[in-house]
Design an enzyme around this catalytic site. Structure first.
Site, PDB file in Angstrom:
ATOM      1  N   SER A 149       0.853  -1.197   0.000  1.00 28.93           N
ATOM      2  CA  SER A 149       0.000   0.000   0.000  1.00 28.93           C
ATOM      3  C   SER A 149       0.880   1.235   0.000  1.00 28.93           C
ATOM      4  O   SER A 149       1.968   1.237   0.596  1.00 28.93           O
ATOM      5  CB  SER A 149      -0.888   0.014   1.243  1.00 28.93           C
ATOM      6  OG  SER A 149      -1.548   1.264   1.382  1.00 28.93           O
ATOM      7  N   TYR A 163      -2.284  -0.465  10.008  1.00 26.66           N
ATOM      8  CA  TYR A 163      -2.329  -0.993   8.639  1.00 26.66           C
ATOM      9  C   TYR A 163      -1.091  -0.553   7.862  1.00 26.66           C
ATOM     10  O   TYR A 163      -0.445  -1.353   7.190  1.00 26.66           O
ATOM     11  CB  TYR A 163      -3.596  -0.503   7.945  1.00 26.66           C
ATOM     12  CG  TYR A 163      -3.651  -0.770   6.463  1.00 26.66           C
ATOM     13  CD1 TYR A 163      -3.886  -2.058   5.971  1.00 26.66           C
ATOM     14  CD2 TYR A 163      -3.488   0.261   5.537  1.00 26.66           C
ATOM     15  CE1 TYR A 163      -3.948  -2.303   4.603  1.00 26.66           C
ATOM     16  CE2 TYR A 163      -3.555   0.028   4.171  1.00 26.66           C
ATOM     17  CZ  TYR A 163      -3.773  -1.253   3.715  1.00 26.66           C
ATOM     18  OH  TYR A 163      -3.827  -1.492   2.361  1.00 26.66           O
TER      19      TYR A 163
END
Length: 254
Positions: A149, A163
């Site tokens: 990501s 995350y």
């Protein structure tokens, strides 16, 4: 004599039943891959993706598995080998963000689950895939793409720091694996999407997050799943035969 079927690449995609995973499955099927797709729930959606890939000429197998169960995760690649005879590619796509919000509002229990699914499960899957693929273990080589990501490099403050941290761990794991197993014929790379229009945001409590973030993206829009799939397909292709340890950022310029 090698048959046409035996010559086709066989790729495992975790979380292949929807979102980015489904787009990757559809692209790889069109590119001539046979596929094992894992899913955790919503079997009907996974079956629709599988049917679409079969219509493109792919052999497709579905496997329901909760990747938070690391013992179950460890059986995914061996099960693909049992069904297809071999595995040439692995895409670690399945992941969760945890709830979107300030760092102090989150719980350590949720963060632990994020790391279990986003880091430990891919680690387990990579171990199994490399043990099967590595030429110094009797394999024929192969390629792994770990979906990371853009958050891994900017930290996602006020959004989902755990995350982001989990995806940073995926990045450095991928670099280490790429270097350790390059001479054994296994390439390991990452693709780092920016904000992409999928259901992951709704699951985190912010279904409108892609549109809300659009103004902060240089291209002024979120990405679409098929735009991520193209980068994955390239990394699994012969065109990327000299590419390992790389990260392709697909983030609209952010």
């Amino acid at each position: 004599m090698t048959s046409h079927v035996d010559a086709r690449p066989v790729t495992v995609i975790t979380g292949g039943g929807r979102g980015i995973g489904a787009a990757i499955a559809e692209r790889l099927a069109a590119d001539g891959h046979d596929l094992l797709l894992t899913y955790r729930e919503r079997a009907d959606e996974a079956e629709r993706v599988a049917d679409g890939c079969r219509a493109a000429g792919a052999r497709v197998e579905l496997l329901q598995v909760d990747l938070a169960d690391l013992d179950a995760a460890a059986q995914v690649v061996p099960e693909a080998v049992r069904r297809f005879g071999r595995v040439t590619g692995l895409v670690n796509n399945a992941g969760i963000t945890g709830r979107i919000g300030p760092f102090l509002d989150g719980s350590i229990e949720e963060s632990e689950l994020v790391f279990r699914i986003n880091v430990l499960a891919p680690m387990v899957l990579c171990r199994a895939a490399i043990a099967h693929m590595a030429t110094d273990h009797g394999g024929a080589g192969g390629a792994i793409v770990n979906i990371s990501s853009g958050a891994a490099t900017h930290g996602a403050p006020d959004t989902y720091i755990p995350y982001a941290a989990s995806k940073a761990a995926v990045n450095i794991m991928s670099v280490g694996l790429a270097k350790e197993f390059a001479s054994a014929g296994v390439r390991v790379n990452t693709v780092s999407p920016g904000t992409t229009r999928t259901e992951i945001h709704a699951a985190a409590g912010r279904p409108n997050a892609p549109e809300e973030r659009a103004a902060g993206i240089p291209m002024r829009r979120p990405g679409e799943p098929h735009e991520i799939a193209g980068a994955v397909a390239w990394l699994l292709s012969a065109d990327a035969s000299y590419t390992t340890g790389a990260d392709i950022r697909v983030s609209g310029g952010k």
